[in-house]
Design an enzyme around this catalytic site. Structure first.
Site: not given
Ligand SMILES: [Zn+2]
Length: 211
Positions: A50-51, A54, A111, A179
């Site tokens: 996830h990071e 980004h 996100e 999510r």
């Molecule tokens: Zn995030």
């Protein structure tokens, strides 16, 4: 001197072009040294993915490798990205936060892009890790199934209705439920892992994919 509770979160810094995992998130359900590897790939592995993603979401993509604010993409790539991202905007805008309040697909786009891309990156890492290893079931679940169960566990949460209403208009993160369900319903990998057929709730006919 203040002694704050440890941060149970992680972040990507576009200016430093790095990803950061404070010690507070390196504990269950995100990371459990006693859990099997597939569960941890679905937990902290998905957070790491996830990071990383980004750096390639609607904000992060506008910074180059040195952290300078510079759009380094070709026009073709940008067009394709925007088309694919729009799919996520529409998907998440269709989810109900609470009562008659829907999620804001634009507010949560970065996100959601990171969630969808992050789980795929972590899943690819799991498959690379599993290559050549014996794939025993645990509690009746294959490693691929345990990966998704591990992912679902990290977003298990309870939210009061008033808080859900507030977050729907202020929080760039989607509620935990989406999510999970928003991501896995976009993934043929999930469908294969659990043998889901056409028309079942976790199989979106118009599945979105940015990364
Ligand atoms: Zn995030």
């Amino acid at each position: 001197m203040a002694h704050d509770a440890p941060t149970v979160n992680a972040y990507y810094s576009p200016l430093e072009n790095n990803i950061n995992f404070p010690a507070g998130i390196l504990q269950p359900p995100f990371f459990d040294r006693n859990a099997d590897d597939a569960v941890n790939f679905g937990g902290i592995g998905a957070v790491i993915g996830h990071e990383m993603t980004h750096g390639f979401d609607d904000q992060g993509r506008k910074y180059d490798a040195r952290g300078n604010g510079q759009d380094w993409w070709t026009p073709d790539d940008t067009r394709e990205f925007e088309k694919r991202a729009q799919c996520l905007v529409e998907e998440y805008s269709g989810f109900t936060a609470v009562g008659d309040v829907k999620l804001n697909g634009k507010l949560t786009l970065g996100e959601n892009t990171a969630d969808n891309g992050g789980v795929r990156v972590a899943y690819m890492a799991l498959l690379a890790y599993l290559a050549g290893r014996a794939e025993d079931k645990i509690a009746g679940f294959t490693p691929e199934q345990r990966f998704f169960l591990g992912y679902a566990q990290i977003w298990c949460q309870n939210t009061a209705e008033a808080q859900a209403r507030l977050r729907a208009v202020t929080d760039p993160h989607s509620p935990g439920r989406y999510r999970v369900n928003g991501v896995v319903s976009n993934m043929p990998e999930f469908r294969r892992a659990f043998g889901c057929g056409e028309g079942q709730p976790m199989v979106r006919p118009d599945a979105c994919r940015v990364w």
